[in-house]
Design an enzyme around this catalytic site. Structure first.
Site, short mmCIF file in Angstrom:
data_model
loop_
_atom_site.label_atom_id
_atom_site.label_comp_id
_atom_site.label_asym_id
_atom_site.label_seq_id
_atom_site.Cartn_x
_atom_site.Cartn_y
_atom_site.Cartn_z
N LEU A 24 4.80 -17.28 -7.15
CA LEU A 24 4.66 -18.71 -6.92
C LEU A 24 5.18 -19.05 -5.53
O LEU A 24 6.24 -18.57 -5.12
CB LEU A 24 5.47 -19.49 -7.97
CG LEU A 24 5.58 -21.00 -7.78
CD1 LEU A 24 4.22 -21.66 -7.91
CD2 LEU A 24 6.57 -21.58 -8.79
N LYS A 25 4.42 -19.87 -4.78
CA LYS A 25 4.93 -20.38 -3.51
C LYS A 25 5.79 -21.59 -3.81
O LYS A 25 5.30 -22.61 -4.29
CB LYS A 25 3.80 -20.76 -2.55
CG LYS A 25 4.31 -21.09 -1.16
CD LYS A 25 3.21 -21.40 -0.20
CE LYS A 25 3.77 -21.54 1.22
NZ LYS A 25 4.91 -22.48 1.33
N LEU A 26 7.06 -21.46 -3.55
CA LEU A 26 8.03 -22.51 -3.89
C LEU A 26 8.10 -23.56 -2.80
O LEU A 26 8.09 -23.24 -1.60
CB LEU A 26 9.40 -21.88 -4.13
CG LEU A 26 9.47 -21.00 -5.38
CD1 LEU A 26 10.62 -20.02 -5.30
CD2 LEU A 26 9.59 -21.87 -6.62
N GLU A 160 2.43 -25.84 -5.42
CA GLU A 160 2.10 -25.73 -3.99
C GLU A 160 1.11 -24.62 -3.67
O GLU A 160 0.28 -24.75 -2.79
CB GLU A 160 3.36 -25.55 -3.16
CG GLU A 160 3.06 -25.65 -1.68
CD GLU A 160 4.25 -25.35 -0.80
OE1 GLU A 160 4.21 -25.75 0.38
OE2 GLU A 160 5.21 -24.72 -1.26
N GLY A 161 1.18 -23.50 -4.38
CA GLY A 161 0.29 -22.40 -4.06
C GLY A 161 0.87 -21.08 -4.53
O GLY A 161 1.81 -21.04 -5.34
#
Length: 270
Positions: A24-26, A160-161
């Site tokens: 996960l992009k935090l 977010e991505g």
């Protein structure tokens, strides 16, 4: 001891590849955490020391000779990272938002530089040293491959991505590498450009219903030239020229708590 972090390249779309680790992009602040000679120092990616800002991270049960890389977040509703809250906590010592340091890599362990190890090996080292009983620090969860499905879940939850990293990648200190890719879950909106900021480039935006949508600071040079050839000024102040509305499409990260577009950038004219 500051270590300049490894940086990511952009990928417009995810792709399935089991040679990559997917995370996960935090949505937070990139933090380098170090401990040498019983002294903890915490840095941003730009080498600003922020140790005093986060006292709850100075007494973590980690060995000397450790350098960690990760993202500092404030868990919001449903555990989703709250970027505005983490920025408030970062800027004000009076803020009492609870923080969480989400560690995704290790650069030094017991004083040894481990950056030349494979990422998969460095992940195993993290599991050895990160305590499981302290809510202020956790390791970032990851899987092999499954990038497309993972990204679909990200979109469904408005996160977010994702980040895609070669499982056998070394940690390239201070470099931007194609071994690490970020795929942003952009949102899209049709809006009006209603003003130009004088001095530093910036465009006032409004939603189609007339409500303010924020300020856009990202537009490719060729599109700026097109804008400059077509706008018509209707009034101005010392800071802005207000123009006849020009319709375009932008992409952005998410809506702020005030309902504005976060980090909008130009996509196309409409």
């Amino acid at each position: 001891m500051f270590i300049s972090p490894m940086l990511l390249q952009k990928s417009e779309q995810p792709f399935d590849d089991d040679s990559y680790i997917t995370e996960l992009k935090l949505d937070g602040i990139r933090i380098i955490w170090t401990k040498f000679n019983d002294k903890v120092r915490i840095y941003t990616r730009h080498k600003n020391e922020v140790t005093a800002n986060f006292p709850e991270l100075t007494n973590l049960n980690l060995p000397n000779g450790t350098v960690l890389d990760g993202e500092l977040i404030v868990p919001g509703k449903g555990g989703k990272p709250d970027f505005e809250a983490v920025m408030e906590r970062f800027m004000s010592k009076k803020s009492n938002y609870p923080i969480q340091y989400c560690v995704f890599d290790i650069i030094y362990k017991n004083g040894d530089n481990v950056s030349s190890l494979f990422l998969s090996q460095r992940k195993a080292l993290l599991d050895e040293i990160i305590p499981s009983d302290n809510p202020n620090i956790i390791t970032v969860k990851w899987v092999y491959g499954n990038e497309m499905n993972y990204f679909d879940i990200i979109k469904q939850n408005s996160l977010e991505g994702i980040v895609m990293k070669k499982a056998d990648s070394r940690y390239d200190i201070g470099k931007r590498s194609n071994s690490w890719l970020k795929v942003i879950n952009y949102q899209y909106e049709d809006i009006y450009i209603t003003g130009l900021r004088k001095g530093e480039f910036g465009l006032l935006l409004s939603f189609l219903d007339g409500k303010p949508a924020g300020l856009m600071e990202f537009m490719p040079p060729n599109n700026r030239k097109t804008l400059y050839s077509m706008y018509k000024v209707i009034s101005e102040t010392d800071k802005f020229k207000f123009i006849e509305p020009i319709k375009c499409r932008v992409k952005y990260r998410n809506l702020t708590k005030k309902g504005k577009l976060r980090i909008p950038s130009f996509v196309e004219w409409l």
